[in-house]
Scaffold this active site. Sequence first.
Site, PDB file in Angstrom:
ATOM      1  N   ASP A 258       0.824  -1.205   0.000  1.00  0.00           N
ATOM      2  CA  ASP A 258       0.000   0.000   0.000  1.00  0.00           C
ATOM      3  C   ASP A 258       0.859   1.256   0.000  1.00  0.00           C
ATOM      4  OD1 ASP A 258      -2.335   1.490   0.069  1.00  0.00           O
ATOM      5  OD2 ASP A 258      -2.451   1.470   2.251  1.00  0.00           O
TER       6      ASP A 258
ATOM      7  N   ASN B 123     -10.676  -2.863  -6.257  1.00  0.00           N
ATOM      8  CA  ASN B 123      -9.872  -1.957  -7.073  1.00  0.00           C
ATOM      9  C   ASN B 123     -10.470  -1.680  -8.456  1.00  0.00           C
ATOM     10  OD1 ASN B 123      -6.621  -3.100  -5.833  1.00  0.00           O
ATOM     11  ND2 ASN B 123      -7.924  -1.419  -5.146  1.00  0.00           N
TER      12      ASN B 123
END
Length: 252
Positions: free
Chosen positions: A26, A74
Amino acid sequence: MAILGKKKTYDTEGLKVPVSLGVIMDGNGRWAKKRMLPRSAGHRAGAENLKELCRNCGNYGVKYLTVYAFSTENWARPEDEVHQLMELFVEFFEKYDPELEEEGIRVRFTGDIASLPENIREVCKRGEERSLHRNKMQLIVAFNYGGRRELEYATRLIAQKVKDGEINPEDITEDMISQNMYLPDVPDPELIIRPSGEMRLSNFLLWESAYSELWVSETLWPDFGYDELTKAFSDFARRDRRFGGLSKKDAK
C-alpha cells in the site's frame, strides 16, 4: 526505492522469521503524489520493489510470501488506472521471471482469476506452469482477490457437497472450510505487514489471518526495503503468540 542487486547481510541466527508472510503493498499513489508524479509511476515503483521483497524474504528463509496486488474493490478505480495496473502486471511477470527463476521463486495466484481478462489469465497460467519446479520460496500473488469473495467461494463449494449428499451440514468444520479456500495448502500467515500507516486489513486473507500478527509501517510501499523488513521480523520474533491461551510466563 530499493535496488534488487544490492548486496545484503542476512543475519538469521537467533532471529525467528515467519514461515508464511502476508504483505499489503500500500502507498504507491501517495508515493507518486509526494514526488509530483502520476499514479502510474508509483505503481511501477511498487512493482520494482516487489522484486526486492522477494529476494529479501527468500534469503531470510520465508517459505510463503502472499502479496496483495489487486483487490476485488480496485475495479472501482478510474478505468485508465485499472488498465495501467493490468499492463504492469503482464510486464512484470514477462520481464522479471528470469530473476525469479534465479532466486528459486515459484509463482502462484490466488483470487477470482476466472473473472479476469483472457490475457491476464494466460499470464497467470504461464507463470504458474514455468515456475512449478522452483522450491526456495512460493510467491503467492493475490490478484482480483477479496477475503469475503474467497469465503463465498468456499461456502458455495461446501453447499454443493451438501446438496449432492456427499456431506451433512453437521459435518462442516473449520478445517473443512480451510480446505475449500483458494489455496488450502498454503499455511495461514503468521505475520501480515502493511506499509503506509493504514490500520486495517482491507479484505485481505480474512479467514487465514485469524491469528496473524500485524505490523504496520509508516513507510510507503515503494520505499519499504530491507531495513523495514528486518525491523518487522525482529519485532515478530519478540512477540508471544498465545492463540487464545496463556503465555508460558502467565501459566506459571
